[in-house]
Write a protein that holds these residues in place. Sequence first.
Motif: not given
Length: 531
Positions: A330-332, A370-372, A374-384, A386-388
């Motif tokens: 993700x960082x790369x 991006x922040x808007x 990301x504010x919908x993040x849930x405990x089901x998210x994984x690395x993929x 965050x890519x978009x």
Amino acid sequence: MSASIVVPSGPGHGATAPGTVPAAAPGLSGKLAIGMAGVLLAVLVAGFNEHVTEAGLADIRGALSIGHDDGTWLTAIYEACNVSAMAFAPWFASTFSIRKVTMTMVGIFAMLGVLAPWVPGLSALYVLRALQGLAAGALPPMLMTVALRYLPPGIKVYGLGAYALTATFGPNLGTPLAALCFEYLGWKTLFWEVVPLSLLSILCVGYGLPQDPLRLERFKQFDWPGIILGFAGISMLVIALMQGDRLDWFRSPLVCHLIVAGVSLFVAFLVNEWFQPSPFFKVQMLGIRNVAYGLAGIALILVMAAATGLVPSLYLTEIQGYRPLQIAPMSLMLALPQLGSLLLVSAICNLRWVDCRWVMAAGLVLTMAFCWAGSDVTSDWYRGNFYPLQWLLVFAQPMTVIPILMTVTLKLAPSDGPFVSGMFNMTKGLANAIAAGFVDIMMTWREHTHSNILLDHVGSQRFMAPVAPVQTQGLAGLAEAVHRQASVLALADINRAMILITLVMLLLTMALPERVFPPASAHVPASPSRS
């Protein structure tokens, strides 16, 4: 209004008369390009070391048998000396030359990296990290100075884009390097990874940069009160920001004393600089609209950049239990495409008909998107997941940093270069500490708030129904579930707070700065335009 384009040069060069356009700098030779590449490499290596050792701190603590609380001081001491050195390095570059200061600081930085795993005790490691922070902090102002001094007008904006690498590309590469070093090469390479690139940097700088004459007579007017007040004040503020959350902020006498003393000393430093004949900071420059906007803007932008970078990493580490090696892709994905986006944004800002303030506004809108999301993040998210979102930052970060650099530097007289370099880089370093403190405050505050709400909800459900989570999972399982969900909600709240900060920055961009034109258009008569 008509924009006068003034290209800053290095210290020791004659000042340009107000309202005039200086002669174009000579073409960039291959030898000089190698020297400038060496300075860029030195700054990137310093940034890599900071973020690699921070990302691998748990492994370093385990290898050296250092407790958590003691380990946090390794980061705080390094950061305090790093930020303080940024404020004063331009004065020493003007006195000893950019070439000598850069080579000396890189050499010290690399030598201390070699010694770090072999220090005899924790106190010695603290001293070593303080010295390494001083050496690393002296390097970013050198890059800004050489970019403004040596680059011809046609590519000067690209030099500012190269400087922007240190605020965008460098920090995002820290986690992958930490993962590579520890997982495959051993914990000692978390310190040693700086050595090969540091040696290459010294060779490039020694070969390519010209040697300016020594100006030791400047020590006759050396600002001793300024360096004592400024260094102490900045260091105290940075340590308070880095240690505040762990010590519970104003409930800690140490944090209270650091903040009160730090603010008092820094105010005294600014007052001293106002009256000094040879100051480190030219405080009067804050009366220039673009400089005031640039310093406030870079602080807000880097707080946003650091926070938006920390939130995905915190989520994957705290919620999903990822190791640095698992976060590295993700960082790369954010770091490597920025090599292209920085060139693209620099090329766009180098066009005369493009107002860099609008580029800045577009970058802020992307950051808000991006922040808007990301504010919908849930405990089901994984690395993929965050890519978009990372692709938004690939363009948003260069679109905010490069216009800020243009706004601050392109309407200054040559003699003001060292002053703005020190002020700008010190603000940049302090913003990173502010971002870390802000994220810590938000995480602790919002996590506690959401935990209380969730526990109240669980208590109400148990009262209404005989079968409750506390009976089926036990107290430990309940505590883990509440902590996990409260952390997710706290990270979402950080993203919402970033939307408000981005909106403030957008309003400042619309109201405060005057338009600047790229140096490449210096030969074109300036047509009237509104500020």
